[in-house]
Design a protein around this motif. Structure first.
Motif, short mmCIF file in Angstrom:
data_model
loop_
_atom_site.label_atom_id
_atom_site.label_comp_id
_atom_site.label_asym_id
_atom_site.label_seq_id
_atom_site.Cartn_x
_atom_site.Cartn_y
_atom_site.Cartn_z
N MET A 21 35.68 -16.72 14.79
CA MET A 21 34.36 -17.32 14.75
C MET A 21 33.32 -16.21 14.61
SD MET A 21 32.38 -19.44 17.70
CE MET A 21 31.68 -20.92 17.10
N LYS A 22 32.36 -16.43 13.72
CA LYS A 22 31.26 -15.49 13.52
C LYS A 22 29.93 -16.17 13.84
CE LYS A 22 33.12 -12.34 10.11
NZ LYS A 22 32.92 -11.73 8.80
N VAL A 23 29.08 -15.44 14.59
CA VAL A 23 27.78 -15.96 14.99
C VAL A 23 26.71 -14.97 14.53
CG1 VAL A 23 26.34 -16.67 16.93
CG2 VAL A 23 28.81 -17.11 16.99
N LEU A 24 25.71 -15.48 13.83
CA LEU A 24 24.57 -14.68 13.41
C LEU A 24 23.49 -14.76 14.48
CD1 LEU A 24 22.82 -13.11 11.31
CD2 LEU A 24 22.23 -15.35 10.33
N ILE A 25 22.99 -13.60 14.90
CA ILE A 25 21.90 -13.52 15.87
C ILE A 25 20.73 -12.83 15.17
CG2 ILE A 25 21.12 -12.68 18.11
CD1 ILE A 25 23.51 -14.57 18.42
N ILE A 26 19.59 -13.52 15.09
CA ILE A 26 18.39 -12.92 14.53
C ILE A 26 17.25 -13.07 15.52
CG2 ILE A 26 19.07 -13.23 12.13
CD1 ILE A 26 17.28 -15.72 12.03
N SER A 27 16.21 -12.31 15.30
CA SER A 27 15.04 -12.40 16.17
C SER A 27 13.82 -11.90 15.43
CB SER A 27 15.27 -11.56 17.43
OG SER A 27 14.23 -11.77 18.37
N ASP A 28 12.69 -12.35 15.88
CA ASP A 28 11.40 -11.81 15.45
C ASP A 28 11.22 -11.82 13.93
OD1 ASP A 28 10.16 -10.81 18.11
OD2 ASP A 28 12.25 -10.13 18.17
N THR A 29 11.37 -13.02 13.33
CA THR A 29 11.08 -13.17 11.90
C THR A 29 9.58 -13.23 11.66
OG1 THR A 29 11.48 -15.54 12.18
CG2 THR A 29 13.25 -14.24 11.22
N HIS A 30 8.82 -13.68 12.62
CA HIS A 30 7.35 -13.68 12.57
C HIS A 30 6.80 -14.23 11.26
CE1 HIS A 30 6.55 -11.80 16.43
NE2 HIS A 30 7.54 -10.94 16.18
N GLY A 31 7.40 -15.31 10.76
CA GLY A 31 6.85 -16.02 9.61
C GLY A 31 7.19 -15.44 8.25
N SER A 32 8.10 -14.48 8.18
CA SER A 32 8.40 -13.84 6.90
C SER A 32 9.48 -14.60 6.13
CB SER A 32 8.86 -12.39 7.10
OG SER A 32 9.23 -11.85 5.85
N LEU A 33 9.07 -15.29 5.11
CA LEU A 33 10.00 -15.97 4.21
C LEU A 33 10.80 -14.94 3.41
CD1 LEU A 33 11.06 -18.58 2.90
CD2 LEU A 33 9.15 -18.41 1.29
N LEU A 34 10.16 -13.85 3.04
CA LEU A 34 10.81 -12.80 2.26
C LEU A 34 12.08 -12.30 2.94
CD1 LEU A 34 10.65 -10.58 -0.07
CD2 LEU A 34 9.52 -9.18 1.67
N PHE A 35 11.98 -11.98 4.22
CA PHE A 35 13.15 -11.42 4.90
C PHE A 35 14.19 -12.48 5.23
CE2 PHE A 35 10.06 -8.01 5.48
CZ PHE A 35 10.80 -6.96 4.97
N TRP A 36 13.78 -13.73 5.45
CA TRP A 36 14.77 -14.79 5.62
C TRP A 36 15.57 -14.96 4.33
CZ3 TRP A 36 17.79 -17.24 8.70
CH2 TRP A 36 18.50 -18.34 8.22
N ASN A 37 14.89 -14.91 3.20
CA ASN A 37 15.59 -15.06 1.93
C ASN A 37 16.61 -13.94 1.72
OD1 ASN A 37 14.44 -17.48 1.15
ND2 ASN A 37 12.74 -16.49 0.09
N LYS A 38 16.35 -12.78 2.29
CA LYS A 38 17.29 -11.66 2.15
C LYS A 38 18.53 -11.81 3.03
CE LYS A 38 13.99 -8.21 0.66
NZ LYS A 38 13.55 -6.82 0.79
N ILE A 39 18.45 -12.66 4.05
CA ILE A 39 19.60 -12.82 4.95
C ILE A 39 20.31 -14.16 4.75
CG2 ILE A 39 18.41 -13.83 6.94
CD1 ILE A 39 20.08 -11.87 8.66
N LYS A 40 19.82 -14.99 3.85
CA LYS A 40 20.43 -16.32 3.66
C LYS A 40 21.91 -16.25 3.29
CE LYS A 40 17.76 -18.60 0.84
NZ LYS A 40 16.97 -19.64 0.13
#
Length: 184
Positions: free
Chosen positions: A1-20
């Protein structure tokens, strides 16, 4: 099982798109808070677009932890009923306590004591925007860093928990370079 942990995106669509691509290859996703708003102490991150980020995040089954920059309106636009300030999860033999982490600003707070109080092997937090994995008194304290506003000359980072016979906690840059790893 793999779990992604992210934090502190602070509204950045750009960086979410890079981790999709990573988000599409894991079993679960946890966001440790400060999701949509950049906050009064932070600059606007590159790609700041909280409205579109909320729409993208709604496409995934994400477990959210409320950060100090998250407001009631964020829950509404994310389509979630509630957002707890802390979560306690079991993954096999591992107990993990997750919190955003503004408590780390208080010098009197001992994260090891908090983990032990909750009988957790691992305490995960965000807030500082600084990636780390450290072991203290038998407890792993880890922070995935920030996707959009890294501090201390760091680059945007995220964390993967890989559960097999043992737990491997790894922090990666958005270029998928492993920067820190710990097996327990």
């Amino acid at each position: 099982m793999k779990v992604l942990i992210i934090s502190d995106t602070h509204g950045s669509l750009l960086f979410w798109n890079k981790i999709k691509d990573v988000a599409n290859k894991v079993d679960e996703i946890f966001h440790l808070g400060d999701i949509l708003y950049h906050g009064p102490r932070n600059p606007l991150p590159n790609g700041y677009n909280p409205k579109e980020l909320a729409e993208e995040l709604k496409k995934y089954n994400i477990h959210y932890i409320r950060g100090n920059c998250d407001a009631d309106v964020d829950l509404k636009v994310l389509g979630v009923q509630e957002m707890p300030k802390q979560i306690f999860e079991f993954f096999g033999d591992y107990s993990i306590f997750m919190v955003h982490g503004e408590i780390v600003e208080n010098d009197n707070v001992n994260l090891v004591d908090i983990a032990k109080k909750h009988k957790a092997n691992v305490l995960l937090h965000g807030h500082t925007h600084i990636p780390k994995i450290e072991e203290k008194d038998g407890v792993i304290i880890a922070n995935p860093g920030s996707l959009s506003l890294p501090k201390n000359n760091n680059v945007p980072t995220y964390m993967i928990l890989n559960f097999s016979t043992k737990l491997k906690i790894s922090i990666y840059t958005l270029d998928n370079d492993e920067v820190i790893s710990k097996v327990i």
